[in-house]
Design a protein around this motif. Structure first.
Motif, PDB file in Angstrom:
ATOM      1  N   LYS A  89       0.811  -1.218   0.000  1.00 29.04           N
ATOM      2  CA  LYS A  89       0.000   0.000   0.000  1.00 29.04           C
ATOM      3  C   LYS A  89       0.844   1.268   0.000  1.00 29.04           C
ATOM      4  O   LYS A  89       0.425   2.303  -0.520  1.00 29.04           O
ATOM      5  CB  LYS A  89      -0.922   0.022   1.232  1.00 29.04           C
ATOM      6  N   GLU A  90       2.015   1.197   0.646  1.00 30.05           N
ATOM      7  CA  GLU A  90       2.892   2.372   0.734  1.00 30.05           C
ATOM      8  C   GLU A  90       4.326   1.885   0.882  1.00 30.05           C
ATOM      9  O   GLU A  90       4.598   0.940   1.623  1.00 30.05           O
ATOM     10  CB  GLU A  90       2.497   3.233   1.940  1.00 30.05           C
ATOM     11  N   ILE A  91       5.240   2.538   0.183  1.00 27.25           N
ATOM     12  CA  ILE A  91       6.662   2.228   0.289  1.00 27.25           C
ATOM     13  C   ILE A  91       7.416   3.547   0.347  1.00 27.25           C
ATOM     14  O   ILE A  91       7.290   4.379  -0.556  1.00 27.25           O
ATOM     15  CB  ILE A  91       7.154   1.399  -0.916  1.00 27.25           C
ATOM     16  N   VAL A  92       8.168   3.744   1.420  1.00 29.13           N
ATOM     17  CA  VAL A  92       9.048   4.905   1.557  1.00 29.13           C
ATOM     18  C   VAL A  92      10.435   4.332   1.859  1.00 29.13           C
ATOM     19  O   VAL A  92      10.755   4.004   2.997  1.00 29.13           O
ATOM     20  CB  VAL A  92       8.589   5.856   2.689  1.00 29.13           C
ATOM     21  N   GLU A  93      11.230   4.176   0.797  1.00 30.12           N
ATOM     22  CA  GLU A  93      12.526   3.523   0.955  1.00 30.12           C
ATOM     23  C   GLU A  93      13.534   4.484   1.561  1.00 30.12           C
ATOM     24  O   GLU A  93      13.610   5.621   1.119  1.00 30.12           O
ATOM     25  CB  GLU A  93      12.995   3.025  -0.420  1.00 30.12           C
ATOM     26  N   PRO A  94      14.290   4.106   2.589  1.00 26.34           N
ATOM     27  CA  PRO A  94      14.350   2.841   3.314  1.00 26.34           C
ATOM     28  C   PRO A  94      13.650   2.925   4.679  1.00 26.34           C
ATOM     29  O   PRO A  94      14.081   2.277   5.632  1.00 26.34           O
ATOM     30  CB  PRO A  94      15.857   2.654   3.500  1.00 26.34           C
ATOM     31  N   GLU A  95      12.572   3.698   4.759  1.00 27.56           N
ATOM     32  CA  GLU A  95      11.974   4.000   6.062  1.00 27.56           C
ATOM     33  C   GLU A  95      10.738   3.184   6.427  1.00 27.56           C
ATOM     34  O   GLU A  95      10.524   2.886   7.606  1.00 27.56           O
ATOM     35  CB  GLU A  95      11.582   5.483   6.111  1.00 27.56           C
ATOM     36  N   LYS A  96       9.901   2.865   5.429  1.00 27.06           N
ATOM     37  CA  LYS A  96       8.610   2.288   5.784  1.00 27.06           C
ATOM     38  C   LYS A  96       8.036   1.463   4.644  1.00 27.06           C
ATOM     39  O   LYS A  96       8.187   1.797   3.482  1.00 27.06           O
ATOM     40  CB  LYS A  96       7.631   3.421   6.133  1.00 27.06           C
ATOM     41  N   ILE A  97       7.353   0.373   5.039  1.00 26.66           N
ATOM     42  CA  ILE A  97       6.573  -0.445   4.116  1.00 26.66           C
ATOM     43  C   ILE A  97       5.217  -0.685   4.774  1.00 26.66           C
ATOM     44  O   ILE A  97       5.159  -1.091   5.937  1.00 26.66           O
ATOM     45  CB  ILE A  97       7.231  -1.812   3.826  1.00 26.66           C
ATOM     46  N   VAL A  98       4.136  -0.410   4.037  1.00 22.22           N
ATOM     47  CA  VAL A  98       2.794  -0.722   4.507  1.00 22.22           C
ATOM     48  C   VAL A  98       2.202  -1.723   3.522  1.00 22.22           C
ATOM     49  O   VAL A  98       2.257  -1.508   2.310  1.00 22.22           O
ATOM     50  CB  VAL A  98       1.898   0.538   4.595  1.00 22.22           C
ATOM     51  N   LEU A  99       1.666  -2.824   4.059  1.00 23.24           N
ATOM     52  CA  LEU A  99       1.102  -3.857   3.206  1.00 23.24           C
ATOM     53  C   LEU A  99      -0.081  -4.517   3.890  1.00 23.24           C
ATOM     54  O   LEU A  99      -0.248  -4.411   5.096  1.00 23.24           O
ATOM     55  CB  LEU A  99       2.177  -4.897   2.839  1.00 23.24           C
ATOM     56  N   VAL A 100      -0.901  -5.156   3.082  1.00 21.27           N
ATOM     57  CA  VAL A 100      -1.986  -5.989   3.610  1.00 21.27           C
ATOM     58  C   VAL A 100      -1.559  -7.429   3.385  1.00 21.27           C
ATOM     59  O   VAL A 100      -1.323  -7.855   2.249  1.00 21.27           O
ATOM     60  CB  VAL A 100      -3.333  -5.682   2.922  1.00 21.27           C
ATOM     61  N   ASP A 101      -1.417  -8.159   4.484  1.00 21.79           N
ATOM     62  CA  ASP A 101      -0.930  -9.529   4.482  1.00 21.79           C
ATOM     63  C   ASP A 101      -2.108 -10.478   4.669  1.00 21.79           C
ATOM     64  O   ASP A 101      -2.890 -10.316   5.601  1.00 21.79           O
ATOM     65  CB  ASP A 101       0.078  -9.688   5.630  1.00 21.79           C
TER      66      ASP A 101
END
Length: 171
Positions: A89-101
């Motif tokens: 859903k969101e990727i801010v490299e290299p700080e954050k990953i948001v996903l639906v698992d």
């Protein structure tokens, strides 16, 4: 918090927060979550391998994988496959990953009878070390209880131990 110690807490009865400090730079820890050649070495509890790991690392992309138990000492689990799918859903490299698992089948269809989770992974730079914060939000307290009762805490602890081992191999 000392290295190799995972700290966990539940917020609002349906959010599980896990934290651990890894002795590796943030860029490297982040890379472990985005590249299939790394994920195959550490994702899953001990005795499980990732024979299938397809990653489309972009917002809207899908990570589809199969974990397979290869440890005969795990009795009834030996030979078992567990399929999963994550949608970024969101990727801010290299700080954050948001996903639906989600749990899925081999075709990537979501298993609606099992709880899905919205996961936010934060990678916090500690000057050569990285604090990983995993915030997993479930639709209900019952959904969180379901995965905890399935042994998820032991599984994630072993998975993060394997991540630490992989980081030590490649740094």
């Amino acid at each position: 918090m000392s290295d190799n110690t995972m700290v966990s807490r539940v917020e609002n009865e349906r959010v599980l927060v896990l934290e651990r400090v890894f002795n590796a730079p943030r860029d490297l820890v982040f890379k472990m979550f985005k590249e299939p050649e790394h994920l195959k070495h550490w994702w899953g509890p001990r005795g499980w391998e990732l024979p299938i790991c397809k990653v489309d690392f972009r917002v809207g992309g899908v990570w589809h994988f199969c974990m397979k138990c290869v440890d005969e000492n795990q009795g009834q689990f030996f030979g078992m496959e567990s399929w999963g799918k994550a949608v970024y859903k969101e990727i801010v490299e290299p700080e954050k990953i948001v996903l639906v698992d989600s749990f899925s089948d081999s075709e990537g269809n979501t298993n609606e009878s099992m709880p899905s989770t919205e996961v936010t992974l934060e990678f916090i730079d500690l000057g050569g070390k990285t604090k990983l914060v995993n915030r997993a939000e479930y639709v209900s307290a019952e959904a969180l209880k379901t995965v905890i009762d399935m042994g998820m805490m032991q599984g994630i602890t072993e998975t993060w131990d394997r991540l630490e081992e992989r980081l030590n191999e490649v740094k």
